[in-house]
Structure formats: structure tokens, C-alpha cells
Design an enzyme around this catalytic site. Structure first.
Site, short mmCIF file in Angstrom:
data_model
loop_
_atom_site.label_atom_id
_atom_site.label_comp_id
_atom_site.label_asym_id
_atom_site.label_seq_id
_atom_site.Cartn_x
_atom_site.Cartn_y
_atom_site.Cartn_z
CB ALA A 170 41.69 32.57 54.38
CG ASP A 188 37.65 35.78 64.62
OD1 ASP A 188 38.49 34.35 65.33
OD2 ASP A 188 37.12 35.30 64.23
N PRO A 235 43.31 37.54 53.50
CG PRO A 235 45.34 35.38 53.72
CD PRO A 235 44.79 36.33 53.81
CB SER A 274 39.16 38.37 56.73
OG SER A 274 38.56 39.40 55.28
CB SER A 275 34.03 38.76 59.14
OG SER A 275 34.92 38.18 60.23
CB ALA A 276 36.62 40.08 63.54
O1 PMV Z 1 36.89 30.52 61.30
P1 PMV Z 1 37.64 31.57 61.74
O2 PMV Z 1 38.66 32.83 61.42
O3 PMV Z 1 36.09 33.06 62.47
O4 PMV Z 1 38.00 31.08 63.56
C1 PMV Z 1 36.38 30.46 63.72
C2 PMV Z 1 36.68 29.77 65.33
C3 PMV Z 1 35.72 29.02 65.61
O5 PMV Z 1 35.78 28.47 66.94
C4 PMV Z 1 35.70 27.91 64.93
C5 PMV Z 1 34.18 29.43 65.64
C6 PMV Z 1 34.12 30.68 66.97
O6 PMV Z 1 33.55 31.77 66.97
O7 PMV Z 1 35.19 30.78 67.27
#
Ligand code: PMV
Length: 316
Positions: free
Chosen positions: A105, A153, A102, A109-111
Site C-alpha cells: 500500500a 524505505d 497495510p 510494510s516489507s521494510a
Molecule cells: O511502494 P513503496 O512504499 O515500496 O515505495 C516505493 C518507492 C519507489 O520510489 C517507487 C521505489 C523505490 O525503490 O524507491
């Protein structure tokens, strides 16, 4: 002789401990989630000679020529870096991207798109990259997508292993001692990670002391959770997760729906639960015993649009 199609895959991820604090140098723990993934297929564009990206999502398909993606597109960043690494242009290709992760979420997903694209395209160009090289490329793509990502990520997804991550420090993979059963549930709400990260940054500027106290407590939780993971103490992990969620509430990144999911998971027998990722929507993650997993998931399904039951194995 026609070149065979090349395929690559990347899992989703969840952050078990430490999101947001990780942006400011505190540790965080993330694990790959194999129940969802991105798949890429790369074929030579023999007939047209024009590189195309084909995005496939839930039966819908969008085809975009690479040169129309724009230099600020994350896939463009992947191709540009590959070109630099290989020292030449890639032969014309058709890159098909299919994802079950998803979007926006908190599940990476993007990574995962960047990792699976870099892996597929590099093999197509005849150069198999190491996980470290793929990770580096995916990080650049994440910068375009998120602004100031910590890098957690792309790291957990590129290495496909549980990781203990501190921004700017060498990556530590974690050896876990027991399979871990997780239930992930969607709040149905969405907020861009970069917007939540920027909101936290602004609030931190207003009250730096409060935020340092909270982030430092989250750092302590991560250190405790690392030991609990390594010795397979699920009850301790659950307690740490719920504590971590309370701190995420304090910094204003939870929501009523996420809190309801967390409470319901714990109320139905999970050891602990928290929001995962940027927050203000997205998914919640709960840790439980194998025998409780299905009943917790069934309860959450009564009000969550998507529930995922998954397991992190000792192998990752
Ligand atoms: O929302 P996601 O899955 O991209 O996770 C972000 C995690 C954060 O710590 C909020 C941001 C980051 O760059 O680590």
C-alpha cells in the site's frame, strides 16, 4: 533459566516527495509513520529445537518452519545475513510477526517487517546491532522483495527519522521545525511496487527526455520541500506535494481513485496532497493544519476503506 521473550518494533513510512525519481538518483523525502507498525516477538524454541516463523494478521495465524520458507523469502535473507554478521547460527527461535501496516500500500510494510525481525533476532542472539547494520540487512531483504529498491524505505524505517535521501549517498536526517499533521487514505487498489517501477523503467526507455525533465522537476521540488520542512512552512509543503502528484500522474503511476482522494483532501482544506509510494493504488497522503485534520479524514472515510490521521513530530 529460561530466556525472556524479546520484542522489537518498526514504524510504517510515507514518502512525502520524490518516489520513482529516487530510483534514478534524484532526492526524495520520507518520514516515519508511527500510527502503524510491525511488532516482532522472539522466544527460544526450547521444546522443538526448530526455528519457526509465526505470521499474525487480523486474527489469522500462519506458522512456517524457517527451513521451509525458501531462500528467496525476505525473512530468510534477514536470518542469513544475521548469521553472517554474528559468525554463527542463531539458537532455535520462534519469531512472531504482527503488523498493522497495510500490505502493498506504499506504507513500507516489507521494510518494517525486515527491520523489526533483524532488530528482534539480533537481540535474541545477544548482539545488539546499530541502526546502520539493521538498515543494511533490511536493504538486502528489500532487494529480494522489490528487485531494485532505492533503499529509501528501509532507511527511514531503520532510523525512525525524517530523511532526505539520495541513492548511494550518505543518509541525511532532517530537522523539522513544526509538527506536521497528515491524513493518509487508502485507494483500496493494489499493485506491486516492483511492477510499477518496471513499468516506469519501460516508459522511460521509450521517451528518456520526457522522463529526465519530469524527474529533474521532482528533484527541484524535493530541494524546495527540504527548506520548507526545515522552516515549518506547511502551505509551501502542500503546494510542493500537489505539484509532485501532477508529475506522478504524468509518468502514469496515479489512478482515478488516487486522484479523487487527492482532490477531495484539497477540496476539504488540505494544503496539498499526493499519492505515496509505488502508486497505481495504495495510499494518498495529505498535509493539513491540526484543526482541519479530523474533518478532512471524515470526508475521505466516506469513500476510502482506511484513513489514518497521524503526525510527524519535531523528534521524528
Ligand atoms: O511502494 P513503496 O512504499 O515500496 O515505495 C516505493 C518507492 C519507489 O520510489 C517507487 C521505489 C523505490 O525503490 O524507491
Amino acid at each position: 533459566m529460561t530466556m525472556p521473550a524479546i520484542s522489537a518494533k518498526a514504524p510504517g513510512k510515507t514518502i512525502l516527495f520524490g518516489e520513482h525519481a529516487v530510483v534514478y538518483g534524484y532526492p526524495a523525502i520520507a518520514v516515519p509513520i508511527h500510527a502503524v507498525h510491525v511488532k516482532t516477538i522472539v522466544q527460544p524454541a526450547v521444546e522443538t529445537g526448530l526455528s519457526m516463523i509465526c505470521f499474525r494478521n487480523k486474527g489469522a495465524e500462519e506458522n512456517v518452519p524457517l527451513n521451509e520458507l525458501g531462500s528467496s523469502h525476505p525473512i530468510h535473507a534477514v536470518v542469513a545475513q544475521l548469521r553472517e554478521l554474528i559468525g554463527q547460527d542463531l539458537p532455535p527461535f520462534i519469531l512472531t510477526i504482527t503488523s498493522t501496516i497495510p500490505i502493498t500500500a506504499g506504507l513500507g510494510s516489507s521494510a518494517a517487517v525486515a527491520v523489526a525481525a533483524a532488530s528482534g533476532l539480533s537481540q535474541f542472539a545477544g548482539k545488539k546491532l546499530t541502526d546502520t547494520e539493521i538498515n543494511r540487512i533490511a536493504y538486502q531483504s528489500e532487494i529480494i522483495q522489490h528487485g531494485t529498491p532505492s533503499g529509501i524505505d528501509n532507511s527511514v524505517i531503520a532510523f525512525e527519522k525524517p530523511i532526505y535521501f539520495i541513492k548511494g549517498k550518505p543518509l541525511q536526517t532532517l530537522t523539522i521545525n513544526k509538527n506536521i499533521h497528515l491524513v493518509l487514505a487508502d485507494s483500496g487498489e493494489r499493485t506491486l511496487t516492483k511492477d510499477v517501477v518496471s513499468q516506469v523503467r519501460k516508459s522511460r526507455e521509450v521517451d528518456p527526455e520526457k522522463f529526465e525533465t519530469i524527474f529533474s522537476a521532482i528533484g527541484q521540488i524535493c530541494r524546495g520541500a527540504k527548506a520548507a520542512l526545515e522552516c515549518g512552512d506547511l502551505a509551501a509543503l502542500g503546494k510542493f506535494m500537489t505539484e509532485n502528484h501532477l508529475h506522478l500522474q504524468e509518468i502514469g503511476v496515479s489512478s482515478k481513485k488516487l486522484d479523487r482522494l487527492v482532490n477531495a483532501a484539497i477540496g476539504h482544506g488540505a494544503y496539498g496532497a499526493k499519492l505515496c509510494g509505488g502508486g497505481k493504488g495504495g495510499f494518498m497522503v495529505a498535509i493539513c493544519e491540526e484543526e482541519n485534520q479530523e474533518s478532512i479524514a471524515d470526508q475521505l472515510r466516506t469513500f476510502s476503506p482506511q484513513v489514518i490521521e497521524t503526525m510527524v513530530t519535531k523528534e521524528g
